[in-house]
Design an enzyme around this catalytic site. Structure first.
Site, PDB file in Angstrom:
ATOM      1  N   GLU A 132       0.860  -1.194   0.000  1.00  3.08           N
ATOM      2  CA  GLU A 132       0.000   0.000   0.000  1.00  3.08           C
ATOM      3  C   GLU A 132       0.894   1.241   0.000  1.00  3.08           C
ATOM      4  OE1 GLU A 132      -2.632  -0.250   3.363  1.00  3.08           O
ATOM      5  OE2 GLU A 132      -3.561  -2.092   2.586  1.00  3.08           O
ATOM      6  N   PRO A 133       0.333   2.396  -0.374  1.00  4.37           N
ATOM      7  CA  PRO A 133       1.163   3.603  -0.388  1.00  4.37           C
ATOM      8  C   PRO A 133       1.857   3.858   0.956  1.00  4.37           C
ATOM      9  CG  PRO A 133      -0.914   4.023  -1.497  1.00  4.37           C
ATOM     10  CD  PRO A 133      -1.011   2.644  -0.925  1.00  4.37           C
ATOM     11  N   TYR A 238       0.624 -13.974   9.078  1.00  5.58           N
ATOM     12  CA  TYR A 238       1.471 -15.182   9.126  1.00  5.58           C
ATOM     13  C   TYR A 238       1.450 -15.876   7.760  1.00  5.58           C
ATOM     14  CZ  TYR A 238       0.798 -14.378  14.089  1.00  5.58           C
ATOM     15  OH  TYR A 238       0.748 -13.796  15.321  1.00  5.58           O
ATOM     16  N   GLU A 247       8.183 -16.717  -2.707  1.00  5.74           N
ATOM     17  CA  GLU A 247       8.362 -15.612  -3.659  1.00  5.74           C
ATOM     18  C   GLU A 247       9.841 -15.202  -3.722  1.00  5.74           C
ATOM     19  OE1 GLU A 247       5.709 -12.315  -3.013  1.00  5.74           O
ATOM     20  OE2 GLU A 247       7.015 -10.897  -4.026  1.00  5.74           O
ATOM     21  N   GLN A 284      43.698  -7.800 -18.130  1.00  6.96           N
ATOM     22  CA  GLN A 284      43.377  -8.457 -16.864  1.00  6.96           C
ATOM     23  C   GLN A 284      42.324  -7.676 -16.064  1.00  6.96           C
ATOM     24  OE1 GLN A 284      46.657  -9.268 -14.149  1.00  6.96           O
ATOM     25  NE2 GLN A 284      46.689 -11.371 -14.888  1.00  6.96           N
ATOM     26  N   GLY A 345      30.282   2.574 -24.440  1.00 13.16           N
ATOM     27  CA  GLY A 345      29.187   3.390 -24.982  1.00 13.16           C
ATOM     28  C   GLY A 345      28.099   2.559 -25.634  1.00 13.16           C
ATOM     29  N   GLY A 369      10.488  -7.464  -0.960  1.00 16.52           N
ATOM     30  CA  GLY A 369      11.287  -7.208   0.258  1.00 16.52           C
ATOM     31  C   GLY A 369      12.652  -6.698  -0.145  1.00 16.52           C
ATOM     32  N   GLU A 372      17.507  -4.181   2.453  1.00 19.12           N
ATOM     33  CA  GLU A 372      17.586  -3.820   3.878  1.00 19.12           C
ATOM     34  C   GLU A 372      16.691  -4.735   4.721  1.00 19.12           C
ATOM     35  OE1 GLU A 372      17.093  -1.662   1.358  1.00 19.12           O
ATOM     36  OE2 GLU A 372      19.078  -0.741   1.374  1.00 19.12           O
TER      37      GLU A 372
HETATM   38  C1  LIG Z   1       7.695  -3.173 -10.344  1.00 19.25           C
HETATM   39  C2  LIG Z   1       7.172  -3.559  -8.982  1.00 19.25           C
HETATM   40  C3  LIG Z   1       6.301  -4.625  -8.877  1.00 19.25           C
HETATM   41  C4  LIG Z   1       5.756  -4.959  -7.636  1.00 19.25           C
HETATM   42  N1  LIG Z   1       4.812  -5.945  -7.552  1.00 19.25           N
HETATM   43  C5  LIG Z   1       4.116  -6.096  -6.401  1.00 19.25           C
HETATM   44  C6  LIG Z   1       2.962  -6.945  -6.348  1.00 19.25           C
HETATM   45  O1  LIG Z   1       2.597  -7.612  -7.328  1.00 19.25           O
HETATM   46  N2  LIG Z   1       2.272  -7.009  -5.190  1.00 19.25           N
HETATM   47  C7  LIG Z   1       2.621  -6.307  -4.067  1.00 19.25           C
HETATM   48  O2  LIG Z   1       1.940  -6.415  -3.066  1.00 19.25           O
HETATM   49  N3  LIG Z   1       3.711  -5.498  -4.083  1.00 19.25           N
HETATM   50  C8  LIG Z   1       4.461  -5.370  -5.219  1.00 19.25           C
HETATM   51  N4  LIG Z   1       5.543  -4.526  -5.252  1.00 19.25           N
HETATM   52  C9  LIG Z   1       5.913  -3.790  -4.033  1.00 19.25           C
HETATM   53  C10 LIG Z   1       7.260  -4.131  -3.429  1.00 19.25           C
HETATM   54  O3  LIG Z   1       7.225  -5.376  -2.787  1.00 19.25           O
HETATM   55  C11 LIG Z   1       7.632  -2.960  -2.494  1.00 19.25           C
HETATM   56  O4  LIG Z   1       7.983  -1.886  -3.344  1.00 19.25           O
HETATM   57  C12 LIG Z   1       8.747  -3.268  -1.548  1.00 19.25           C
HETATM   58  O5  LIG Z   1       8.347  -4.226  -0.588  1.00 19.25           O
HETATM   59  C13 LIG Z   1       9.272  -2.035  -0.816  1.00 19.25           C
HETATM   60  O6  LIG Z   1       8.259  -1.233  -0.300  1.00 19.25           O
HETATM   61  P1  LIG Z   1       8.231   0.350  -0.622  1.00 19.25           P
HETATM   62  O7  LIG Z   1       8.408   0.493  -2.077  1.00 19.25           O
HETATM   63  O8  LIG Z   1       7.033   0.933  -0.008  1.00 19.25           O
HETATM   64  O9  LIG Z   1       9.526   0.938   0.065  1.00 19.25           O
HETATM   65  P2  LIG Z   1       9.675   1.436   1.594  1.00 19.25           P
HETATM   66  O10 LIG Z   1       9.198   0.385   2.512  1.00 19.25           O
HETATM   67  O11 LIG Z   1       9.090   2.796   1.721  1.00 19.25           O
HETATM   68  O12 LIG Z   1      11.244   1.539   1.715  1.00 19.25           O
HETATM   69  C14 LIG Z   1      11.989   2.663   1.235  1.00 19.25           C
HETATM   70  C15 LIG Z   1      13.451   2.442   1.625  1.00 19.25           C
HETATM   71  O13 LIG Z   1      13.558   2.408   3.071  1.00 19.25           O
HETATM   72  C16 LIG Z   1      14.190   1.215   3.458  1.00 19.25           C
HETATM   73  N5  LIG Z   1      13.656   0.741   4.732  1.00 19.25           N
HETATM   74  C17 LIG Z   1      12.361   0.580   5.098  1.00 19.25           C
HETATM   75  N6  LIG Z   1      12.280   0.093   6.346  1.00 19.25           N
HETATM   76  C18 LIG Z   1      13.562  -0.061   6.780  1.00 19.25           C
HETATM   77  C19 LIG Z   1      14.145  -0.549   7.984  1.00 19.25           C
HETATM   78  N7  LIG Z   1      13.407  -1.010   9.001  1.00 19.25           N
HETATM   79  N8  LIG Z   1      15.499  -0.578   8.066  1.00 19.25           N
HETATM   80  C20 LIG Z   1      16.268  -0.140   7.043  1.00 19.25           C
HETATM   81  N9  LIG Z   1      15.764   0.325   5.874  1.00 19.25           N
HETATM   82  C21 LIG Z   1      14.436   0.358   5.748  1.00 19.25           C
HETATM   83  C22 LIG Z   1      13.880   0.220   2.337  1.00 19.25           C
HETATM   84  O14 LIG Z   1      14.785  -0.850   2.347  1.00 19.25           O
HETATM   85  C23 LIG Z   1      14.006   1.113   1.122  1.00 19.25           C
HETATM   86  O15 LIG Z   1      15.355   1.248   0.769  1.00 19.25           O
HETATM   87  C24 LIG Z   1       6.148  -4.227  -6.474  1.00 19.25           C
HETATM   88  C25 LIG Z   1       7.056  -3.179  -6.591  1.00 19.25           C
HETATM   89  C26 LIG Z   1       7.557  -2.833  -7.822  1.00 19.25           C
HETATM   90  C27 LIG Z   1       8.486  -1.652  -7.905  1.00 19.25           C
END
Ligand SMILES: Cc1cc2nc3c(=O)[nH]c(=O)nc-3n(C[C@H](O)[C@H](O)[C@H](O)COP(=O)(O)OP(=O)(O)OC[C@H]3O[C@@H](n4cnc5c(N)ncnc54)[C@H](O)[C@@H]3O)c2cc1C
Length: 386
Positions: A132-133, A238, A247, A284, A345, A369, A372
């Site tokens: 979610e957002p 869970y 996954e 190398q 290039g 996931g 991090e």
């Molecule tokens: C092309 C694409 C396809 C996807 N497909 C799916 C799908 O089919 N279904 C679905 O449900 N989701 C999907 N996702 C979502 C994806 O799993 C999430 O983008 C991902 O889990 C990260 O969440 P976020 O983008 O909100 O980043 P955030 O959680 O906001 O993280 C932003 C940054 O903060 C870091 N961060 C967050 N918490 C911590 C912490 N505790 N310690 C250290 N660093 C931290 C993160 O590692 C990251 O670098 C998809 C994403 C993309 C881009």
């Protein structure tokens, strides 16, 4: 032939490898450019792969599957990586390795007949709705709410980054069923995407993985019946954490396969490209870089196969799976980045495919996931996570 034929792969696996490779090279790879440009591959690919039995290799025969082990899916993802566009294997893996395993594990027979069987046939396309957002890495913080009402649930909320989201027939949805219960108040549901209130608000534009569609989705007073509940109410967190293990592991296998192909391309180029009167691979500085990458590929490949074997034996090797995901994701991007460097290039030009591998591979360090989060899981299994 795999480099590990006797340890992990049987003759049947190798026959399967041959047929997926033929299919990929004949029916997928020639269309890579067209599907990248269209920003989606056609739905018929799901149907065709269903006909060939590729969408249910590891599912029981009673649901139309092939009855194979976990390594059948590894063979599938490894060979699909030859299709020259990363979005397609990703979308197929959402179907076979992410959105449908919870149906087999937690669904009742009616749900298996209505969703798993047609998904295996390629007649229904699946998506998985976790992110979610405001809740990405922090899955326990998701707020899509399935409020109990007579006969079912009224769902309100919003999902983002949903692969297959613009065209799926159903979603395996994670939603909150109790507002104040944290990770304990979440449940899984199977939702038909033609349900009133299921709104695909936009198709998202991405850096890579162009042949797959990614959507933002809203649920607006969406009523779903009691029968949509998948598994036990309150067990959603869970159950989805269990799903994420498969996954991550299949994602890691795909990343290693992609890295191998990209490195092969770079080696070929380095043998042919002549500067200062000799092929650049004779330097190398370049050859050793290739050697380092090959060593990493060999190590991560071995870890992925060993972990897959444990998983297939019914173990739950959480730390090893996170290690596979972390190392394979970094490897696939590093290989693509070094391959681009080796190609100079030309590597930066759209007419060479390494740019696509570079853009596609970048996702693996984020999706399913982030790096991090994998480190955090490894720390937790060692007793000092947050
Ligand atoms: C092309 C694409 C396809 C996807 N497909 C799916 C799908 O089919 N279904 C679905 O449900 N989701 C999907 N996702 C979502 C994806 O799993 C999430 O983008 C991902 O889990 C990260 O969440 P976020 O983008 O909100 O980043 P955030 O959680 O906001 O993280 C932003 C940054 O903060 C870091 N961060 C967050 N918490 C911590 C912490 N505790 N310690 C250290 N660093 C931290 C993160 O590692 C990251 O670098 C998809 C994403 C993309 C881009």
């Amino acid at each position: 032939m795999s480099e590990y034929p006797k340890l992990f792969f049987t003759e049947e696996h190798e026959m399967l490898r041959q047929s997926v490779r033929e299919f990929t090279e004949k029916e997928l790879a020639p269309h890579a450019e067209e599907w990248e440009e269209a920003r989606v591959f056609p739905n018929e690919v799901f149907k065709r792969m269903g006909e060939l039995g590729f969408l249910g290799l590891h599912y029981p025969e009673e649901y139309g599957g092939g009855g194979g082990d976990y390594f059948t899916n590894i063979v599938l993802v490894e060979e699909l990586s030859r299709c020259r566009t990363g979005g397609l294997p990703m979308a197929i893996m959402v179907q076979v390795g992410m959105a449908t395993p919870p149906i087999l594990a937690f669904g009742n027979d009616e749900q298996k007949q209505n969703y798993l069987v047609p998904a295996i046939k390629g007649e229904k396309i699946a998506c998985l709705g976790i992110t979610e957002p405001e809740a990405g890495s922090d899955v326990a913080n998701l707020s899509t709410y399935a409020e109990k009402v007579p006969g079912g649930y009224k769902v309100n909320g919003n999902k983002i980054f949903i692969t297959n989201g613009t065209r799926a027939d159903f979603m395996t949805l994670v939603a909150r069923t109790e507002k104040r219960k944290g990770y304990k108040g979440m449940s899984l549901f199977l939702v038909d995407t033609n349900t009133p209130g299921f709104v695909v608000s936009r198709k998202l534009d991405k850096v890579g993985m162009w042949s797959s569609d990614t959507a933002e989705i809203f649920f607006e007073d969406m009523f779903i019946p009691d029968s949509a509940l998948l598994g036990e109410e309150g067990r959603g967190f869970y159950n989805i954490m269990w799903e994420l293990q498969g996954e991550r592991l299949i994602g890691a296998a795909g990343s290693v396969a992609g890295a191998k192909l990209t490195l092969e391309g770079a080696i070929q180029y380095a043998k042919e490209r002549v500067q200062f009167g000799r092929p650049i691979i004779k330097n190398q500085a370049i050859a050793h870089r290739i050697a380092d990458l090959q060593a990493r590929i060999d190590a991560v490949q071995a870890l992925v196969y060993l972990t897959a074997w444990k998983y297939d034996q019914g173990e739950y090797p959480v730390r090893e799976i996170s290690s596979c995901k972390l190392l394979a994701a970094q490897l696939s991007f590093d290989v693509a980045d070094e391959a681009m460097q080796i190609m100079g290039g030309y590597g930066y030009m759209m007419e060479y495919e390494v740019q696509r591998a570079w853009r596609d591979a970048r996702l693996s360090r984020i999706g399913g996931g982030t790096d991090e989060i994998q480190r955090e899981i490894i720390c937790t299994t060692m007793g000092f996570g947050l």
